[in-house]
Design an enzyme around this catalytic site. Structure first.
Site, PDB file in Angstrom:
ATOM      1  N   TYR A  32       0.864  -1.175   0.000  1.00 25.82           N
ATOM      2  CA  TYR A  32       0.000   0.000   0.000  1.00 25.82           C
ATOM      3  C   TYR A  32       0.908   1.234   0.000  1.00 25.82           C
ATOM      4  O   TYR A  32       0.857   2.080   0.887  1.00 25.82           O
ATOM      5  CB  TYR A  32      -0.983   0.000   1.175  1.00 25.82           C
ATOM      6  N   LEU A  33       1.750   1.271  -1.020  1.00 26.72           N
ATOM      7  CA  LEU A  33       2.856   2.232  -1.064  1.00 26.72           C
ATOM      8  C   LEU A  33       2.374   3.667  -1.220  1.00 26.72           C
ATOM      9  O   LEU A  33       1.324   3.924  -1.814  1.00 26.72           O
ATOM     10  CB  LEU A  33       3.793   1.870  -2.225  1.00 26.72           C
ATOM     11  N   HIS A  34       3.174   4.577  -0.709  1.00 26.48           N
ATOM     12  CA  HIS A  34       2.913   6.011  -0.863  1.00 26.48           C
ATOM     13  C   HIS A  34       4.246   6.699  -1.120  1.00 26.48           C
ATOM     14  O   HIS A  34       5.296   6.024  -1.226  1.00 26.48           O
ATOM     15  CB  HIS A  34       2.213   6.569   0.380  1.00 26.48           C
ATOM     16  N   GLU A  35       4.216   7.997  -1.194  1.00 28.03           N
ATOM     17  CA  GLU A  35       5.417   8.769  -1.524  1.00 28.03           C
ATOM     18  C   GLU A  35       6.574   8.490  -0.546  1.00 28.03           C
ATOM     19  O   GLU A  35       7.743   8.534  -0.931  1.00 28.03           O
ATOM     20  CB  GLU A  35       5.040  10.265  -1.570  1.00 28.03           C
ATOM     21  N   GLY A  36       6.234   8.183   0.714  1.00 27.15           N
ATOM     22  CA  GLY A  36       7.284   7.862   1.689  1.00 27.15           C
ATOM     23  C   GLY A  36       8.079   6.634   1.248  1.00 27.15           C
ATOM     24  O   GLY A  36       9.313   6.631   1.268  1.00 27.15           O
ATOM     25  N   HIS A  37       7.367   5.573   0.811  1.00 21.38           N
ATOM     26  CA  HIS A  37       8.064   4.368   0.327  1.00 21.38           C
ATOM     27  C   HIS A  37       8.853   4.675  -0.946  1.00 21.38           C
ATOM     28  O   HIS A  37       9.983   4.215  -1.111  1.00 21.38           O
ATOM     29  CB  HIS A  37       7.050   3.260   0.010  1.00 21.38           C
ATOM     30  N   GLN A  61       4.262  -9.733  13.083  1.00 21.29           N
ATOM     31  CA  GLN A  61       4.471  -8.473  13.810  1.00 21.29           C
ATOM     32  C   GLN A  61       3.165  -7.827  14.246  1.00 21.29           C
ATOM     33  O   GLN A  61       3.173  -6.728  14.789  1.00 21.29           O
ATOM     34  CB  GLN A  61       5.339  -7.504  13.003  1.00 21.29           C
ATOM     35  N   MET A 184       3.431  10.683   6.208  1.00 26.00           N
ATOM     36  CA  MET A 184       2.753   9.710   5.341  1.00 26.00           C
ATOM     37  C   MET A 184       2.816   8.327   5.964  1.00 26.00           C
ATOM     38  O   MET A 184       3.838   7.927   6.521  1.00 26.00           O
ATOM     39  CB  MET A 184       3.408   9.694   3.966  1.00 26.00           C
ATOM     40  N   SER A 186       0.654   4.237   5.485  1.00 21.74           N
ATOM     41  CA  SER A 186      -0.422   3.458   4.865  1.00 21.74           C
ATOM     42  C   SER A 186      -1.663   3.494   5.755  1.00 21.74           C
ATOM     43  O   SER A 186      -2.793   3.402   5.283  1.00 21.74           O
ATOM     44  CB  SER A 186       0.020   2.008   4.658  1.00 21.74           C
TER      45      SER A 186
HETATM   46  O1  PAF Z   1       8.086  -0.807   8.388  1.00 20.90           O
HETATM   47  C1  PAF Z   1       7.476  -1.747   7.845  1.00 20.90           C
HETATM   48  O2  PAF Z   1       6.740  -1.561   6.867  1.00 20.90           O
HETATM   49  C2  PAF Z   1       7.634  -3.150   8.399  1.00 20.90           C
HETATM   50  O3  PAF Z   1       7.736  -3.151   9.780  1.00 20.90           O
HETATM   51  C3  PAF Z   1       8.813  -3.925   7.758  1.00 20.90           C
HETATM   52  C4  PAF Z   1      10.152  -3.280   8.085  1.00 20.90           C
HETATM   53  C5  PAF Z   1       8.636  -3.989   6.253  1.00 20.90           C
HETATM   54  C6  PAF Z   1       8.857  -5.361   8.295  1.00 20.90           C
HETATM   55  O4  PAF Z   1       7.674  -6.037   8.023  1.00 20.90           O
END
Ligand code: PAF
Length: 283
Positions: A32-37, A61, A184, A186
């Site tokens: 669910y990518l955004h400009e931060g990614h 997690q 930003m 998700s």
């Molecule tokens: O920051 C995240 O999106 C997650 O914690 C990571 C580092 C991808 C691990 O699942």
């Protein structure tokens, strides 16, 4: 741009790249990518030959009752953002392939992960470290980029990389913000219009703390009182934590005598938002 779903195929691909003398940069994400990614991928781009961006909503997690099932997903959109950001390979494994039946090995860190998010999300960093170590072993990167918004995560991963001798560089990526200052994330998708309007209080409260520090205020209690009061001016905000901790050790500080991380986790409705800044003593 290639998409690899099999962990074994990813590792073979990485080994072939290394054998050809190529360097690899990894950007681990949950999609669910955004400009931060995209900014993390752009940081990796000039520093290596091949940028691998992983998309994996890591079940280990998430705690019971958290948003694992509802976590937003949109692979087609993610692919388009990766293409724009110059990603070479998307690694997009499934949960059963990452954690096959009988999976039983997990990693723990016992100092930096104890406070902050570690209190309200007890097994969170165990899951993060486990999946990040697996991603390091599968993608064999020379460097990996992690966002500074997840300040504790960045420090815990640095510690794991050092303590377990992973041969790679951890590169921090600055927080990317919306026009009004909201970091930003998700999870911003969960905000209702009213919550979205008030979520900007997080950045404002950090600005306030920076102003106080620049004006010579050193007492953590005084800075945190102003931060809390500002955030709590919204009826939608519920503070999980607002703390001032040593920037490296993440232990609470009473006064600003060395760089200190001011870290926030605040619930707005269904969203739990993180933000932070590093405060420095006036001198
Ligand atoms: O920051 C995240 O999106 C997650 O914690 C990571 C580092 C991808 C691990 O699942």
């Amino acid at each position: 741009m290639r998409v690899i779903t099999s962990p074994l195929e990813m590792q073979h691909h990485a080994l072939a790249l290394l054998a050809a003398g190529r360097t690899i940069g990894l950007v681990p994400t949950m999609g669910y990518l955004h400009e931060g990614h995209a900014s993390l991928a752009r940081i990796a781009r000039p520093r290596c030959d091949e940028v691998v961006l992983s998309i994996f909503v890591n079940p280990t997690q998430f705690g019971p009752g958290e948003d694992l099932d509802k976590y937003p997903r949109d692979f087609a959109r993610d692919e388009a953002i990766c293409r724009e950001a110059g990603v070479d390979t998307i690694f997009f494994p499934s949960a059963p392939d990452m954690y096959p039946a009988g999976y039983s090995v997990f990693l723990e860190e016992h100092a930096l992960s104890a406070g902050l998010c570690g209190v309200s999300r007890p097994n969170h960093f165990r899951g993060v470290l486990t999946v990040v170590a697996k991603l390091f072993n599968l993608c064999l990167p020379h460097l990996a980029v992690f966002g500074e918004k997840d300040a504790q995560q960045l420090r815990v991963i640095r510690q794991m990389t050092r303590d377990l001798n992973f041969p790679l560089e951890i590169v921090p990526g600055p927080i990317v913000r919306e026009a009004d200052g909201l970091a930003m994330s998700s999870r911003n998708k969960y905000l209702t219009p009213d919550e979205r309007r008030d979520a900007v209080l997080l950045r404002q409260s950090l600005d306030l703390a920076e102003m106080l520090a620049a004006g010579g205020v050193t007492e953590a209690a005084e800075i945190l009182r102003s931060v809390r009061d500002h955030i709590e001016s919204s009826p939608h905000a519920r503070i999980d934590y607002a703390v001032m901790v040593d920037d490296e050790m993440l232990t609470p500080v009473e006064a600003l005598r060395a760089p200190a991380l001011l870290a926030l986790a605040v619930h707005f409705g269904k969203a739990r938002l993180l933000d932070n800044t590093v405060l420095r003593p006036e001198s």
